[in-house]
Design a protein around this motif. Structure first.
Motif, short mmCIF file in Angstrom:
data_model
loop_
_atom_site.label_atom_id
_atom_site.label_comp_id
_atom_site.label_asym_id
_atom_site.label_seq_id
_atom_site.Cartn_x
_atom_site.Cartn_y
_atom_site.Cartn_z
N PHE A 101 13.79 6.00 8.28
CA PHE A 101 13.38 7.23 9.76
C PHE A 101 13.53 8.56 9.61
O PHE A 101 12.91 9.60 10.15
CB PHE A 101 14.20 6.61 11.20
N PRO A 102 14.92 9.47 8.85
CA PRO A 102 15.26 10.22 8.89
C PRO A 102 14.10 11.19 7.91
O PRO A 102 13.77 12.01 8.43
CB PRO A 102 16.87 10.31 8.13
N ALA A 103 13.77 10.73 6.93
CA ALA A 103 12.65 11.23 6.54
C ALA A 103 11.62 11.58 7.11
O ALA A 103 10.93 12.83 7.43
CB ALA A 103 11.78 10.42 4.87
N ASN A 104 11.32 10.55 8.21
CA ASN A 104 10.05 10.85 8.75
C ASN A 104 10.21 12.14 9.84
O ASN A 104 9.83 12.65 10.83
CB ASN A 104 9.90 9.25 9.78
N THR A 121 11.91 9.15 -4.13
CA THR A 121 10.53 8.95 -3.79
C THR A 121 10.18 7.73 -4.86
O THR A 121 9.83 6.35 -4.26
CB THR A 121 9.51 9.85 -4.50
N TYR A 122 10.21 7.51 -5.92
CA TYR A 122 10.07 6.31 -6.43
C TYR A 122 11.40 5.52 -6.59
O TYR A 122 10.56 3.82 -6.11
CB TYR A 122 10.65 6.65 -8.40
N ALA A 123 12.21 5.37 -5.74
CA ALA A 123 12.95 4.46 -5.61
C ALA A 123 12.18 3.20 -4.35
O ALA A 123 12.21 2.49 -4.18
CB ALA A 123 13.89 5.13 -5.56
N SER A 124 12.05 4.39 -3.40
CA SER A 124 11.63 3.79 -1.94
C SER A 124 9.92 3.53 -2.21
O SER A 124 10.46 1.89 -1.72
CB SER A 124 11.31 5.41 -0.91
N GLY A 125 9.60 3.97 -3.08
CA GLY A 125 8.46 3.05 -3.96
C GLY A 125 8.52 1.64 -4.18
O GLY A 125 7.91 0.34 -3.90
N VAL A 126 9.51 1.35 -5.28
CA VAL A 126 9.97 0.47 -5.72
C VAL A 126 10.61 -0.66 -4.93
O VAL A 126 10.57 -1.56 -5.06
CB VAL A 126 10.55 0.20 -7.04
N ALA A 127 11.11 -0.33 -3.69
CA ALA A 127 11.78 -0.78 -2.58
C ALA A 127 10.89 -1.70 -1.83
O ALA A 127 10.87 -2.96 -1.36
CB ALA A 127 13.04 0.15 -1.80
N THR A 153 0.58 -1.17 0.29
CA THR A 153 -0.13 -0.57 0.18
C THR A 153 0.62 1.02 0.02
O THR A 153 0.73 2.06 -0.77
CB THR A 153 -1.06 0.08 1.33
N ALA A 154 2.16 1.05 0.97
CA ALA A 154 2.93 2.28 0.79
C ALA A 154 3.64 2.70 -0.39
O ALA A 154 3.52 3.97 -0.71
CB ALA A 154 3.63 2.50 2.19
N GLY A 155 4.16 2.12 -1.62
CA GLY A 155 4.87 1.43 -2.27
C GLY A 155 3.86 1.99 -3.15
O GLY A 155 4.40 3.25 -4.36
N PHE A 211 5.94 12.09 -1.10
CA PHE A 211 6.99 11.95 -0.23
C PHE A 211 8.10 12.75 -0.71
O PHE A 211 8.74 12.89 0.29
CB PHE A 211 6.98 10.66 -1.13
N ASP A 212 7.46 13.65 -1.92
CA ASP A 212 8.97 14.70 -2.28
C ASP A 212 9.39 15.32 -1.28
O ASP A 212 10.71 15.68 -0.60
CB ASP A 212 9.06 15.15 -3.38
N ALA A 213 8.63 15.48 -0.56
CA ALA A 213 8.21 16.74 0.04
C ALA A 213 8.89 16.38 1.18
O ALA A 213 9.78 16.92 2.47
CB ALA A 213 7.13 17.28 1.25
N ILE A 214 9.81 15.15 1.88
CA ILE A 214 10.30 14.41 3.21
C ILE A 214 11.50 14.00 2.82
O ILE A 214 11.72 13.48 3.77
CB ILE A 214 8.95 13.38 4.16
N VAL A 215 11.46 14.24 1.49
CA VAL A 215 12.94 13.10 1.36
C VAL A 215 14.14 14.57 1.76
O VAL A 215 13.85 15.69 1.17
CB VAL A 215 13.32 12.87 -0.11
N PRO A 216 15.42 13.76 2.62
CA PRO A 216 15.76 14.67 3.06
C PRO A 216 17.35 15.37 1.53
O PRO A 216 17.48 15.00 1.02
CB PRO A 216 17.29 13.69 4.25
#
Length: 126
Positions: free
Chosen positions: A80-83, A45-51, A17-19, A29-34
């Motif tokens: 965690f750093p994104a959060n 964002t896309y790489a983490s979705g694929v992961a 669901t998150a992916g 998601f772009d907004a929280i990328v360090p």
């Protein structure tokens, strides 16, 4: 279906669901990328979705469940750093928005423990 059999599938569902969300609404998601990460936030964002989708697939299959669960635990630590960034960015926002952002921080702990528990249970089923 016993709880130990449902647990990896529920975790897979959460990750899937998150992916999908990373592709459906990438802007949030772009907004929280360090900012310290190289390249475009959208790429991350896309790489983490694929992961997340790959981890979900790995968790769904008993043969790959243990390594996928261990990778998911590492993934939860890695994002965690994104959060943290999200919480810091929202510190001056309305109380409800701030509460949601800061409330996400401790949620990483049960996610890591859940993934480790799935890995542990997969060991006994192999």
């Amino acid at each position: 279906m016993p709880r130990s059999e449902r647990s990896p599938l529920l975790l897979a569902g959460l990750l899937a669901t998150a992916g999908v969300a990373h592709f459906a609404v990438p802007r949030q998601f772009d907004a929280i990328v360090p900012r310290s990460l190289p390249g475009s936030p959208r790429t991350w964002t896309y790489a983490s979705g694929v992961a997340e989708l790959a981890l979900a697939a790995g968790l769904a299959l008993p043969r790959t469940r243990k390594p996928a669960a261990l990778a998911a635990a590492a993934f939860f630590v890695g994002v965690f750093p994104a959060n943290v960034k999200m919480a810091v960015d929202r510190r001056d926002r309305p109380a409800q928005e701030k509460a949601v952002a800061f409330g996400r921080l401790p949620l990483q702990i049960p996610l890591v423990l859940w993934a480790r528990g799935v890995a542990r249970n997969a060991e006994g089923q192999a």
